[in-house]
Motif scaffolding. Structure first.
Motif, PDB file in Angstrom:
ATOM      1  N   ASP A   4     -14.423 -52.954 -17.424  1.00 26.41           N
ATOM      2  CA  ASP A   4     -15.869 -53.118 -17.575  1.00 26.41           C
ATOM      3  C   ASP A   4     -16.445 -52.107 -18.562  1.00 26.41           C
ATOM      4  OD1 ASP A   4     -15.766 -55.155 -15.756  1.00 26.41           O
ATOM      5  OD2 ASP A   4     -16.735 -54.061 -14.119  1.00 26.41           O
ATOM      6  N   ASP A   5     -16.002 -50.869 -18.458  1.00 31.65           N
ATOM      7  CA  ASP A   5     -16.538 -49.819 -19.327  1.00 31.65           C
ATOM      8  C   ASP A   5     -16.231 -50.069 -20.796  1.00 31.65           C
ATOM      9  OD1 ASP A   5     -17.530 -48.553 -17.108  1.00 31.65           O
ATOM     10  OD2 ASP A   5     -16.000 -46.973 -17.046  1.00 31.65           O
ATOM     11  N   GLU A  48     -15.884 -62.979  -7.302  1.00 31.63           N
ATOM     12  CA  GLU A  48     -15.986 -63.406  -8.700  1.00 31.63           C
ATOM     13  C   GLU A  48     -14.813 -64.276  -9.133  1.00 31.63           C
ATOM     14  OE1 GLU A  48     -18.059 -59.094  -9.804  1.00 31.63           O
ATOM     15  OE2 GLU A  48     -15.993 -59.531 -10.401  1.00 31.63           O
ATOM     16  N   ARG A  88     -14.806 -57.321 -19.739  1.00 31.06           N
ATOM     17  CA  ARG A  88     -14.775 -58.187 -18.556  1.00 31.06           C
ATOM     18  C   ARG A  88     -14.801 -59.673 -18.917  1.00 31.06           C
ATOM     19  NH1 ARG A  88     -17.342 -58.966 -13.076  1.00 31.06           N
ATOM     20  NH2 ARG A  88     -17.363 -56.712 -12.815  1.00 31.06           N
ATOM     21  N   ASP A  89     -15.703 -60.064 -19.827  1.00 34.70           N
ATOM     22  CA  ASP A  89     -15.906 -61.485 -20.075  1.00 34.70           C
ATOM     23  C   ASP A  89     -14.732 -62.140 -20.778  1.00 34.70           C
ATOM     24  OD1 ASP A  89     -18.334 -61.355 -18.840  1.00 34.70           O
ATOM     25  OD2 ASP A  89     -19.512 -61.243 -20.685  1.00 34.70           O
ATOM     26  N   LEU A 113     -10.315 -51.944 -12.832  1.00 35.15           N
ATOM     27  CA  LEU A 113     -11.352 -52.914 -13.163  1.00 35.15           C
ATOM     28  C   LEU A 113     -12.565 -52.245 -13.805  1.00 35.15           C
ATOM     29  CD1 LEU A 113     -11.098 -55.137  -9.960  1.00 35.15           C
ATOM     30  CD2 LEU A 113     -10.233 -55.660 -12.250  1.00 35.15           C
ATOM     31  N   LYS A 114     -12.897 -51.041 -13.383  1.00 33.90           N
ATOM     32  CA  LYS A 114     -14.001 -50.307 -14.008  1.00 33.90           C
ATOM     33  C   LYS A 114     -13.666 -49.976 -15.462  1.00 33.90           C
ATOM     34  CE  LYS A 114     -17.046 -46.299 -13.351  1.00 33.90           C
ATOM     35  NZ  LYS A 114     -16.950 -45.810 -14.748  1.00 33.90           N
ATOM     36  N   ASP A 116     -16.305 -52.996 -22.027  1.00 33.66           N
ATOM     37  CA  ASP A 116     -17.001 -54.251 -22.307  1.00 33.66           C
ATOM     38  C   ASP A 116     -16.011 -55.397 -22.524  1.00 33.66           C
ATOM     39  OD1 ASP A 116     -19.325 -55.747 -22.520  1.00 33.66           O
ATOM     40  OD2 ASP A 116     -19.466 -55.493 -24.691  1.00 33.66           O
TER      41      ASP A 116
END
Length: 464
Positions: free
Chosen positions: A262-263, A72, A267-268, A258-259, A265
């Motif tokens: 992501d959890d 990624e 990441r972006d 990293l999780k 929200d």
């Protein structure tokens, strides 16, 4: 030249302005003024060889989380750190300066000139950590943009507050046990709860944040959980198996961080940067490292993959150019829309990471000093190597800096210039300086323009 060493200009500027109030250049916000600046997660491995990852081709070590991150990210397989020792390498990431400029060239003042824990030794330790005050650090610069910041893991420059972090774990020198991370070294090995609590707070306050995740992994002691060690125990000497398991364990903890992103929200809108502080080649017969790795300017000491991920703004894919950890500081600031100090030696790579265009630089540089600093006010007293890489060529110049307590492990066996063709000879087995005097002279001139040495002399002339 964009890669010129800023030593003379920088030190003169320090004298004129008296501290970290530099002139700054404003970097554009990559998402526009209407967007919140991206969070920043800096993942820093501690003592790991450049090819000890699945995505770098290792046949045994399992790194699924970093493999996924690589898919990624913009991936620089030919990344480097300028100095192959943890403290100066981390200080470079913190300040954006080479060790010969920031002054922290080794891990500790030499006990040869002041007995450990003596008043003089402690005075020198205090002076050494004061050098970070000469610069506006990464968390301080981001702080002026509204960022919260959290330090965990390896950190040498006093407490986390002294480094400019708003939050963190390390008490630092002169606190008892405060040397290279103290309480912060529990991160990863004992979970990531302090990071999770910090991220919860930053999200609640709607503030962008910086995470400095530099766990004591895969650094010795190599004591991985049995469940991970069992993957490697049967097919390797125990010292190798333990080290491989430590790399696996480090990858697992990166996955946890990293999780968490992501959890939540996030990441972006989170820039993730991956690098290791210096290399390590595991000895097959002991828990120590092998020659030509940590502390040396050979590939085993200075090479590292460097990854940048920012979804929708940084193009994923393989990058063939050379890059250096000296570039991380300005690139992060640019991504955050923060002010970039003028005259930094590293490049802001964000435009090239966004466009996919080639980086306009053909040479990177670095330096090696003794582990124990002979003279904390004179970097050249401990200078062992200066080096440059241009295309396939790598030149090492050897200096008569004072040998350190690891000299028997890493002797400077070749006293003259060492030239390697990294494409034909990636393991640097054949010094071809004598057959390529013109290349030696050209790169030696570039090195001198980058970092002019005032006092030390090369052991053997590089004149063809």
């Amino acid at each position: 030249m964009r890669y010129a060493h800023p030593l003379a200009v920088f030190l003169a500027t320090i004298c004129l302005i008296g501290g970290p109030d530099f002139a700054f250049a404003q970097a554009p916000n990559p998402g526009g003024n209407s967007e919140r600046p991206p969070n920043v997660v800096l993942l820093i491995s501690d003592d790991q060889a450049w090819n000890d990852y699945s995505f770098m081709g290792h046949p045994d070590i399992q790194t699924p989380n970093l493999d996924q991150l690589a898919k990624e990210s913009a991936v620089f397989r030919r990344g480097y750190v300028p100095t192959a020792l943890c403290r100066p390498s981390l200080m470079t990431m913190l300040t954006g300066q080479y060790a010969s400029v920031h002054g922290v060239t080794g891990n500790d003042p030499s006990p040869k000139y002041a007995e450990r824990n003596s008043d003089l030794y402690r005075q020198r330790c205090s002076q050494l950590i004061s050098y970070v005050e000469r610069f506006e650090t990464l968390p301080e610069t981001l702080g002026r943009k509204g960022y919260l910041s959290h330090q965990s893991g390896k950190f040498w420059e006093g407490s986390y507050q002294h480094g400019g972090f708003t939050h963190g774990m390390t008490r630092g020198f002169p606190q008892p046990g405060g040397r290279h991370g103290d309480d912060g070294l529990a991160i990863g090995r004992q979970g990531i709860e302090p990071i999770a609590e910090f991220v919860d707070m930053a999200v609640e306050e709607a503030r962008p944040f910086l995470l400095w995740y530099a766990p004591f992994l895969p650094h010795s002691p190599h004591n991985p959980p049995e469940r991970i060690l069992n993957k490697y125990r049967d097919n390797h000497p125990i010292s190798i198996a333990k080290y491989y398991a430590m790399c696996d364990w480090f990858d697992e903890t990166c996955g946890e961080v990293l999780k968490l992103i992501d959890d939540k929200d996030l990441r972006d809108n989170t820039l993730v940067v991956y690098v290791t502080d210096n290399g390590w080649i595991q000895s097959p017969t002991s828990s120590k490292y092998a020659p030509r790795s940590k502390q040396t300017p050979y590939e085993g000491g200075i090479r590292t993959p460097i990854l940048y991920r920012l979804p929708g703004k940084i193009r994923p894919g393989e990058r063939t150019e050379l890059t250096s950890s000296i570039d991380i500081f300005p690139t992060i600031l640019a991504a955050a829309g923060a002010e970039i100090p003028n005259g930094l030696p590293g490049l802001n790579l964000l435009p090239e990471l966004q466009s996919g265009n080639a980086i306009e630089r053909d040479t990177i540089f670095g330096e090696s000093f003794a582990h124990d600093i002979a003279d904390i006010e004179n970097p050249e007293a401990s200078l062992l190597f200066r080096w440059a890489i241009r295309g396939k060529w790598k030149l090492l110049l050897t200096y008569d800096g004072e040998a350190n307590r690891y000299a028997s492990t890493h002797p400077r066996t070749e006293k003259g210039p060492q030239l390697f063709d990294l494409i034909a000879d990636p393991n640097e087995q054949h010094n071809i300086a004598s057959d390529n005097a013109d290349v030696v002279a050209e790169l030696a001139k570039a090195i001198e323009q980058w970092y002019p040495v005032q006092q030390r002399k090369t052991i053997v002339s590089v004149t063809p």
